[in-house]
Design a protein around this motif. Structure first.
Motif, PDB file in Angstrom:
ATOM      1  N   PRO A   1     -21.352  -1.627-100.996  1.00 15.78           N
ATOM      2  CA  PRO A   1     -21.152  -0.794 -99.806  1.00 15.78           C
ATOM      3  C   PRO A   1     -19.911   0.087 -99.922  1.00 15.78           C
ATOM      4  O   PRO A   1     -18.877  -0.339-100.446  1.00 15.78           O
ATOM      5  CB  PRO A   1     -20.973  -1.829 -98.685  1.00 15.78           C
ATOM      6  N   VAL A   2     -20.029   1.325 -99.465  1.00 16.96           N
ATOM      7  CA  VAL A   2     -18.896   2.243 -99.392  1.00 16.96           C
ATOM      8  C   VAL A   2     -18.788   2.720 -97.952  1.00 16.96           C
ATOM      9  O   VAL A   2     -19.726   3.284 -97.401  1.00 16.96           O
ATOM     10  CB  VAL A   2     -19.074   3.451-100.332  1.00 16.96           C
ATOM     11  N   ASP A   3     -17.632   2.462 -97.356  1.00  8.87           N
ATOM     12  CA  ASP A   3     -17.401   2.880 -95.975  1.00  8.87           C
ATOM     13  C   ASP A   3     -15.903   3.107 -95.796  1.00  8.87           C
ATOM     14  O   ASP A   3     -15.087   2.538 -96.536  1.00  8.87           O
ATOM     15  CB  ASP A   3     -17.894   1.805 -95.004  1.00  8.87           C
ATOM     16  N   GLY A   4     -15.552   3.952 -94.863  1.00 13.55           N
ATOM     17  CA  GLY A   4     -14.147   4.250 -94.626  1.00 13.55           C
ATOM     18  C   GLY A   4     -13.496   4.962 -95.796  1.00 13.55           C
ATOM     19  O   GLY A   4     -12.272   4.908 -95.961  1.00 13.55           O
ATOM     20  N   TYR A   5     -14.308   5.664 -96.581  1.00 15.27           N
ATOM     21  CA  TYR A   5     -13.781   6.292 -97.796  1.00 15.27           C
ATOM     22  C   TYR A   5     -12.684   7.310 -97.498  1.00 15.27           C
ATOM     23  O   TYR A   5     -11.678   7.387 -98.217  1.00 15.27           O
ATOM     24  CB  TYR A   5     -14.922   6.965 -98.563  1.00 15.27           C
ATOM     25  N   GLN A   6     -12.857   8.099 -96.435  1.00 13.35           N
ATOM     26  CA  GLN A   6     -11.880   9.143 -96.118  1.00 13.35           C
ATOM     27  C   GLN A   6     -10.648   8.600 -95.397  1.00 13.35           C
ATOM     28  O   GLN A   6      -9.665   9.325 -95.214  1.00 13.35           O
ATOM     29  CB  GLN A   6     -12.542  10.225 -95.249  1.00 13.35           C
ATOM     30  N   ASP A   7     -10.683   7.356 -95.001  1.00  8.65           N
ATOM     31  CA  ASP A   7      -9.564   6.727 -94.291  1.00  8.65           C
ATOM     32  C   ASP A   7      -8.605   6.131 -95.317  1.00  8.65           C
ATOM     33  O   ASP A   7      -8.690   4.959 -95.687  1.00  8.65           O
ATOM     34  CB  ASP A   7     -10.082   5.649 -93.340  1.00  8.65           C
TER      35      ASP A   7
ATOM     36  N   ALA B   1     -12.310   1.434-101.243  1.00  9.75           N
ATOM     37  CA  ALA B   1     -12.549   1.950 -99.895  1.00  9.75           C
ATOM     38  C   ALA B   1     -12.646   0.845 -98.855  1.00  9.75           C
ATOM     39  O   ALA B   1     -12.045   0.913 -97.780  1.00  9.75           O
ATOM     40  CB  ALA B   1     -13.805   2.815 -99.888  1.00  9.75           C
ATOM     41  N   LEU B   2     -13.407  -0.200 -99.171  1.00  9.03           N
ATOM     42  CA  LEU B   2     -13.544  -1.342 -98.262  1.00  9.03           C
ATOM     43  C   LEU B   2     -12.679  -2.499 -98.755  1.00  9.03           C
ATOM     44  O   LEU B   2     -12.734  -2.864 -99.937  1.00  9.03           O
ATOM     45  CB  LEU B   2     -15.004  -1.801 -98.175  1.00  9.03           C
TER      46      LEU B   2
ATOM     47  N   THR C   1      -8.494   8.738-101.987  1.00  7.34           N
ATOM     48  CA  THR C   1      -9.720   9.375-102.447  1.00  7.34           C
ATOM     49  C   THR C   1      -9.508   9.972-103.839  1.00  7.34           C
ATOM     50  O   THR C   1      -8.371  10.164-104.298  1.00  7.34           O
ATOM     51  CB  THR C   1     -10.159  10.493-101.499  1.00  7.34           C
TER      52      THR C   1
ATOM     53  N   ARG D   1      -4.985  -1.477 -97.623  1.00  5.28           N
ATOM     54  CA  ARG D   1      -6.085  -2.427 -97.520  1.00  5.28           C
ATOM     55  C   ARG D   1      -5.548  -3.821 -97.870  1.00  5.28           C
ATOM     56  O   ARG D   1      -4.728  -3.960 -98.790  1.00  5.28           O
ATOM     57  CB  ARG D   1      -7.215  -2.082 -98.495  1.00  5.28           C
TER      58      ARG D   1
ATOM     59  N   TYR E   1     -23.035  -6.272-101.193  1.00  6.43           N
ATOM     60  CA  TYR E   1     -23.844  -6.653-100.043  1.00  6.43           C
ATOM     61  C   TYR E   1     -24.989  -7.511-100.567  1.00  6.43           C
ATOM     62  O   TYR E   1     -25.710  -7.098-101.477  1.00  6.43           O
ATOM     63  CB  TYR E   1     -24.389  -5.407 -99.335  1.00  6.43           C
TER      64      TYR E   1
END
Length: 245
Positions: free
Chosen positions: A168-174, A150-151, A193, A178, A157
């Motif tokens: 950290p998990v962010d922008g998972y749906q995007d 995802a990142l 996903t 990468r 972190y």
């Protein structure tokens, strides 16, 4: 132009020093689970997509597969694979995974290990695999887990003392491209996903039979204690499916 970092001399030299590159399947933390997802390979026609050094191809042949084809884009990878065996049952083909064009119902089993997160068009690959499989044929593959992709940083972190606090998990749906850092190089990967992986397989004509998010076994952790943090979040996703009859 398909990405081919493994024919870069510096990148390939670094990759060749990784435990799974020198120790083979037993040095891969997910191998025991991957092997358990495989069907009986005796007398089967097997295709390995992104075959790398040919470890899985040789395993299939050892299990008395009738024939094995390994596909990889990297000349360096295939050179090492060919050096590792003189088995006449194994054929290696230099080709991008997206460009495969095998005959209908040519294979009984298609496998892939940690390659599809480098492939932009997963939907196309699933359709081509389904076309090449016999009805009831098995499709088993591993990828980097969507939580891991995802990142782009793909790192923990840390606190001010360098201790690993959490992943950290962010922008998972995007979903999409990468640029990750791997072996001191920028590498293009593609984040999708879990939902997309599952539904793409279903839409391509597969039935999901098993999913696994493996962690290193006790034996692997004893040999590679630096992998202890791999128990804190999934790094790999393994999926087994069969082609609808």
């Amino acid at each position: 132009m398909k990405q081919n970092k493994y024919d870069d001399p510096g990148f390939f030299a670094n990759y060749s020093q990784m435990p799974r590159s020198t120790g083979g399947l037993n040095a891969a933390g997910e191998w025991q689970v991957f092997r358990a997802l495989l069907p009986e390979l005796k007398d089967k026609k097997v295709l390995d997509l992104g075959c790398g050094f040919g470890w899985h191809c040789r395993y299939a042949s050892e299990q008395q597969a009738r024939s094995v084809i390994g596909v990889d884009l990297s000349e360096n990878m295939l050179k090492r694979a060919r050096e590792g065996t003189s088995d006449p049952a194994i054929e290696y083909i230099q080709l991008a995974i997206e460009d495969i064009n095998f005959a209908a119902e040519q294979f009984d089993v298609v496998i892939s290990s940690l390659a599809f997160h480098y492939v932009e068009n997963f939907e196309l690959v699933c359709k081509k695999v389904n076309h090449a499989l016999k009805p009831g044929g098995s499709f088993v593959f591993s990828i980097e887990h969507p939580i891991f992709t995802a990142l782009a940083t793909q790192d923990w972190y840390h606190d001010e003392n360098g201790n690993r606090l959490h992943w950290p998990v962010d922008g998972y749906q995007d979903e999409g491209q990468r640029t990750a850092r791997f072996l001191d190089n920028n590498v293009i990967k593609y984040h999708r996903t879990l939902e997309t992986h599952i539904n793409t397989l279903i839409d391509a004509g597969f039935q999901i039979t098993r999913i696994s998010e493996p962690q290193p076994s006790k034996e692997v952790l004893e040999e590679y204690p630096e992998m202890k943090d791999e128990t804190r979040r999934p790094i790999f996703l393994l999926i087994a499916a069969v082609k609808n009859s």
